[in-house]
Structure formats: structure tokens, C-alpha cells
Design a protein around this motif. Structure first.
Motif, PDB file in Angstrom:
ATOM      1  N   SER A 261      -2.793  -7.762   3.774  1.00 40.11           N
ATOM      2  CA  SER A 261      -2.149  -8.727   2.878  1.00 40.11           C
ATOM      3  C   SER A 261      -2.658 -10.137   3.149  1.00 40.11           C
ATOM      4  O   SER A 261      -2.957 -10.895   2.223  1.00 40.11           O
ATOM      5  CB  SER A 261      -0.630  -8.660   3.054  1.00 40.11           C
ATOM      6  OG  SER A 261       0.009  -9.612   2.230  1.00 40.11           O
ATOM      7  N   LEU A 279       4.887 -14.050   2.761  1.00 43.31           N
ATOM      8  CA  LEU A 279       5.545 -13.369   1.646  1.00 43.31           C
ATOM      9  C   LEU A 279       5.399 -14.159   0.346  1.00 43.31           C
ATOM     10  O   LEU A 279       5.332 -13.584  -0.741  1.00 43.31           O
ATOM     11  CB  LEU A 279       7.026 -13.168   1.955  1.00 43.31           C
ATOM     12  CG  LEU A 279       7.373 -12.185   3.085  1.00 43.31           C
ATOM     13  CD1 LEU A 279       8.871 -12.197   3.340  1.00 43.31           C
ATOM     14  CD2 LEU A 279       6.909 -10.781   2.742  1.00 43.31           C
ATOM     15  N   ASP A 282       2.340 -13.509  -2.218  1.00 42.98           N
ATOM     16  CA  ASP A 282       2.208 -12.283  -3.000  1.00 42.98           C
ATOM     17  C   ASP A 282       3.300 -12.260  -4.070  1.00 42.98           C
ATOM     18  O   ASP A 282       4.490 -12.277  -3.762  1.00 42.98           O
ATOM     19  CB  ASP A 282       2.349 -11.062  -2.085  1.00 42.98           C
ATOM     20  CG  ASP A 282       1.877  -9.778  -2.765  1.00 42.98           C
ATOM     21  OD1 ASP A 282       2.030  -9.679  -4.002  1.00 42.98           O
ATOM     22  OD2 ASP A 282       1.374  -8.878  -2.063  1.00 42.98           O
ATOM     23  N   ARG A 284       4.404  -9.979  -5.804  1.00 42.81           N
ATOM     24  CA  ARG A 284       5.273  -8.799  -5.784  1.00 42.81           C
ATOM     25  C   ARG A 284       6.596  -9.095  -5.091  1.00 42.81           C
ATOM     26  O   ARG A 284       7.603  -8.417  -5.340  1.00 42.81           O
ATOM     27  CB  ARG A 284       4.570  -7.640  -5.068  1.00 42.81           C
ATOM     28  CG  ARG A 284       3.366  -7.070  -5.783  1.00 42.81           C
ATOM     29  CD  ARG A 284       2.721  -5.988  -4.941  1.00 42.81           C
ATOM     30  NE  ARG A 284       2.235  -6.520  -3.674  1.00 42.81           N
ATOM     31  CZ  ARG A 284       1.787  -5.772  -2.681  1.00 42.81           C
ATOM     32  NH1 ARG A 284       1.785  -4.455  -2.794  1.00 42.81           N
ATOM     33  NH2 ARG A 284       1.341  -6.330  -1.558  1.00 42.81           N
ATOM     34  N   TYR A 285       6.594 -10.080  -4.211  1.00 41.34           N
ATOM     35  CA  TYR A 285       7.790 -10.367  -3.439  1.00 41.34           C
ATOM     36  C   TYR A 285       8.683 -11.436  -4.080  1.00 41.34           C
ATOM     37  O   TYR A 285       9.765 -11.725  -3.571  1.00 41.34           O
ATOM     38  CB  TYR A 285       7.415 -10.831  -2.023  1.00 41.34           C
ATOM     39  CG  TYR A 285       6.651  -9.804  -1.233  1.00 41.34           C
ATOM     40  CD1 TYR A 285       7.136  -8.515  -1.079  1.00 41.34           C
ATOM     41  CD2 TYR A 285       5.434 -10.120  -0.636  1.00 41.34           C
ATOM     42  CE1 TYR A 285       6.435  -7.561  -0.358  1.00 41.34           C
ATOM     43  CE2 TYR A 285       4.732  -9.178   0.097  1.00 41.34           C
ATOM     44  CZ  TYR A 285       5.234  -7.897   0.226  1.00 41.34           C
ATOM     45  OH  TYR A 285       4.530  -6.963   0.946  1.00 41.34           O
ATOM     46  N   LEU A 289      12.698 -11.802  -3.251  1.00 33.98           N
ATOM     47  CA  LEU A 289      13.006 -13.013  -2.511  1.00 33.98           C
ATOM     48  C   LEU A 289      14.016 -13.878  -3.264  1.00 33.98           C
ATOM     49  O   LEU A 289      14.948 -14.434  -2.672  1.00 33.98           O
ATOM     50  CB  LEU A 289      11.728 -13.816  -2.260  1.00 33.98           C
ATOM     51  CG  LEU A 289      10.903 -13.433  -1.030  1.00 33.98           C
ATOM     52  CD1 LEU A 289       9.574 -14.181  -1.029  1.00 33.98           C
ATOM     53  CD2 LEU A 289      11.666 -13.728   0.247  1.00 33.98           C
TER      54      LEU A 289
END
Length: 418
Positions: A261, A279, A282, A284-285, A289
Motif C-alpha cells: 500500500s 489510510l 487510499d 477505499r478507506y 473513516l
């Protein structure tokens, strides 16, 4: 081979040595209990410390801002402690963090009890908060990493109950000492022997097996630690070895994923990685979050933590006569909060998290409306009679606060699960 071994011994997953497992839960959970104790004790301290007759000091005449500092300095310390623990906790180890937290708790509790002026009291409040930050970072991880899979979720939920139990103990301490001259010193000082118990208890326990693997220790070291943690359950040595192999494989997979990552997003590790800032690189998070951070935000801006810190003062101003009577109602509040925590633990999987979350929020809204109406009754009756003879409105305020805290506690446990 690891999967075959785990499957072969899966029938032993429900075997729990409650003595060994209980000790690995109890001592870390005392770190949470001391966090809760500070919340409850501070409620009584504010009444005792600011009383002209009971403070036992010549600096009792604190302004609202100074009283707020007595409460908030521990929260400031907890924030700082959490950031330090987040950046360095994986290097220190769960056990070392908790022993350090016990030292901070004990020194600061003794210092608060002996404070001769406001400045050293506030300094000790910051130290106590640092202990909270380290304890609340390490305790959940230690409990999760040393408990058998069959009871892991239960024990993590019960850690929350220990915090609430600490709040109740703090309220009860206030009830016992609030009418004594200098009683606030005893309320804070009671935390010192509990801190000693935490330190001695953690010194007698092994380090977390998973942290040993994370820190580069051998599988043999982690194996010996897990054997101590699991007690009689570890008589099945192949099962213990399978658990260690699973931990090592999960750590290896996690490290590989994190490395990939960081490489794909140009990350270089360092302090950003330690704080979890990778985090945010990305997309996707982003959604999880946002959901998680929003739930934590709404958890705090409801104001419920302030109700707990100022419970005795709130009940005094709601019409209850005398500090001890108000402290007694605070004990009732803490007891109800503990009961609702246990109810939430027992029902969350049956009723579902979303219904409990929505029901908890709705109940809090109703409770705040009732509290507003009750306070209006207190003010009207006090203005008409010239005195605060407002028993009915006072008890309506108490009932509204009980409903508010109970619904919040259900919502809090659900939020942690989400």
C-alpha cells in the motif's frame, strides 16, 4: 499444515481456563477502571474543593474556568498520552505501557491528594491523564491478544463495563468523603492503591504473544507467553502452536499489505505510518473513516461526558439539598449506567446494532427535552418560593438524566462495535 492443525483442534476452542484468562483480563481492565474512577471522583471533588467550609484550603474560591481546568487537564493529558502511545506503543509493548500507566496513575493520585495549591493539582491532573492515554491504548490490545477466541469479544465488551464500574466507584467515593473537611484529597488519593495493584498485576503477567512476534521475538518466546496466558487450555500444545502459527502468518500478511500500500501511494513509512496516516492515501478507506470519525464526533459533542464529570453539581443545582444528597443521586446515576452497559452487552447481538443506535439517539433527545422542562420547573418554583423547594422537578431532572445516560451507554457500546 497450519489450517489442518487448527481444524483438528477446533473442538478445543471453547475451552477456557478462567483463572488464567481472568487475570489477563482483570489487571489490564483496572487501567480502564481507574479512568472511570477519575470521572466519578471528579464530580464529588468539584463540590468538596469549592466549598468554603469543607475544602480545607484557602484557595477554594475557584472560578468556573478554574473548575473547568481541574476537569479538563486530565483530558489534555489523555490526549497527549494517546498520541505518544500511538507513535511509540508498538515499540514499548502492551505490558510495559500498562506498567508505565500504573506508575503515572500512582504518582499523580498521590500528588493530587497532597496538593497545596491549584498549580500542582493541575500538573498532577495532566500526569493522571497521561496514564489514561497509555492505559486505554494498551489495555484493549492486551486483552484481545491474550484471550481465547471463544471469549475474546465478551472480554473486550466487559472492559467497557469496568470503566463504568470505575465511574460508579468514583461516585461512591464522593458520597463517602464529600462531607469531610478536605474530602477531595481522599477521593483522588483512593486511586493510588488501585494503581499499585495494576502495576504489580501487570508485572506478574507475560507480554502479549502477538506483540512479541511483532517486535521480532522468536515463535518460542511467543509460545511460552501464550502458554502462561491460557493456563490449562495450553495443555493441548498443538493447539497453542497452531494459534502462534496463525498469529505469525497474519502479521506477515499485514506487513506485506502495508508495504504494498505504501509503495503504490509513494508512502515512506516513518511517523506518518506510525500514526496511521497512510489510510488517508487510499480512497477505499474514505467512507469507513468518515463513518467511524463521525460516530466518535457525535459521541463526544452530545455532552454526556460533561454530565458525568459535573453530576454532583448538576444535581445540587437541580434542587437536591446538600452535597451528600446530590452525591447519593450520582451513585444512582452510576449504578444505572453500569446496568445499562450490561444490558447492552447482553442484547446487542440479538437486537442488532443499527436499531440500538437509532433507539439510543432517540431516547437521548427525549431525555434532553424532559431535562429542559424539569429545569424550567426548578427555576419557576425557586423564583416563586424564594427557595429551592422543588422536589418534584428535581426528581424529574434525575429521571431525565438517568434516561439520557442509559441511552447514551447503549449507543456507546454499539458505536464501539461498529
Amino acid at each position: 499444515e497450519r489450517e489442518e492443525s487448527a481444524s483438528k483442534h477446533s473442538h478445543d476452542d471453547s475451552t477456557v481456563d478462567w483463572l488464567a484468562t481472568g487475570l489477563c483480563f482483570l489487571f489490564p481492565a483496572i487501567g480502564g477502571l481507574l479512568f472511570g474512577y477519575d470521572i466519578g471522583a471528579s464530580s464529588g471533588v468539584l463540590v468538596s474543593l469549592t466549598s468554603p467550609t469543607l475544602s480545607g484550603t484557602d484557595w477554594y474560591s475557584l472560578s468556573a474556568f478554574q473548575s473547568g481546568l481541574v476537569v479538563s487537564m486530565s483530558l489534555l493529558g489523555a490526549l497527549l498520552g494517546s498520541l505518544i502511545a500511538l507513535a511509540s506503543g508498538n515499540r514499548l509493548g502492551r505490558r510495559t505501557e500498562l506498567i508505565f500507566a500504573a506508575l503515572l496513575y500512582g504518582v499523580s493520585a498521590g500528588g493530587m491528594g497532597l496538593s497545596g495549591s491549584l498549580a500542582p493539582l493541575l500538573g498532577c491532573r495532566v500526569l493522571y491523564g497521561l496514564g489514561i492515554g497509555f492505559a486505554m491504548h494498551a489495555a484493549p490490545a492486551y486483552i484481545a491478544e491474550t484471550s481465547p477466541p471463544a471469549v475474546r469479544g465478551l472480554l473486550i465488551s466487559l472492559k467497557e463495563a469496568m470503566i463504568v464500574g470505575g465511574i460508579l466507584a468514583g461516585y461512591f467515593s464522593g458520597y463517602l468523603f464529600i462531607d469531610e473537611v478536605g474530602g477531595w484529597r481522599s477521593m483522588y488519593g483512593v486511586a493510588a492503591p488501585l494503581a499499585l495493584l495494576l502495576g504489580v498485576g501487570m508485572a506478574s503477567l507475560p507480554e502479549s504473544p502477538r506483540w512479541l512476534l511483532l517486535s521480532g521475538a522468536s515463535k518460542d518466546d511467543a509460545f511460552r507467553a501464550l502458554v502462561r496466558c491460557e493456563g490449562r487450555r495450553a495443555a493441548n500444545l498443538p493447539l497453542v502452536q497452531a494459534e502462534i502459527d496463525d498469529m505469525a502468518a497474519n502479521i506477515k500478511d499485514s506487513e506485506a499489505f502495508n508495504a504494498a500500500s505504501r509503495a503504490s501511494h509513494g508512502g515512506g513509512g516513518g511517523i506518518g505510518a506510525a500514526l496511521g496516516l497512510d489510510l488517508f492515501a487510499d480512497s477505499r478507506y474514505y467512507r469507513p473513516l468518515l463513518v467511524g470519525m463521525s460516530l466518535m464526533l457525535f459521541q463526544q459533542i452530545t455532552g454526556q461526558p460533561s454530565v458525568l464529570y459535573y453530576a454532583s453539581q448538576i444535581f445540587e443545582r437541580a434542587g437536591f439539598a446538600g452535597g451528600q444528597e446530590a452525591a447519593g443521586v450520582s451513585v444512582l446515576l452510576g449504578s444505572f449506567k453500569l446496568v445499562m452497559t450490561l444490558v447492552a452487552v447482553a442484547t446487542v447481538d440479538k437486537l442488532g446494532r443499527r436499531p440500538l443506535l437509532l433507539g439510543g439517539v432517540g431516547g437521548m433527545v427525549v431525555a434532553l427535552l424532559l431535562l429542559t422542562a424539569a429545569q424550567g420547573g426548578v427555576d419557576a418554583a425557586a423564583g416563586a418560593a424564594g427557595v429551592a423547594d422543588v422536589g418534584g422537578a428535581a426528581w424529574l431532572s434525575a429521571a431525565a438524566l438517568l434516561l439520557y445516560v442509559g441511552c447514551y451507554q447503549v449507543r456507546l457500546l454499539v458505536t464501539h462495535g461498529l
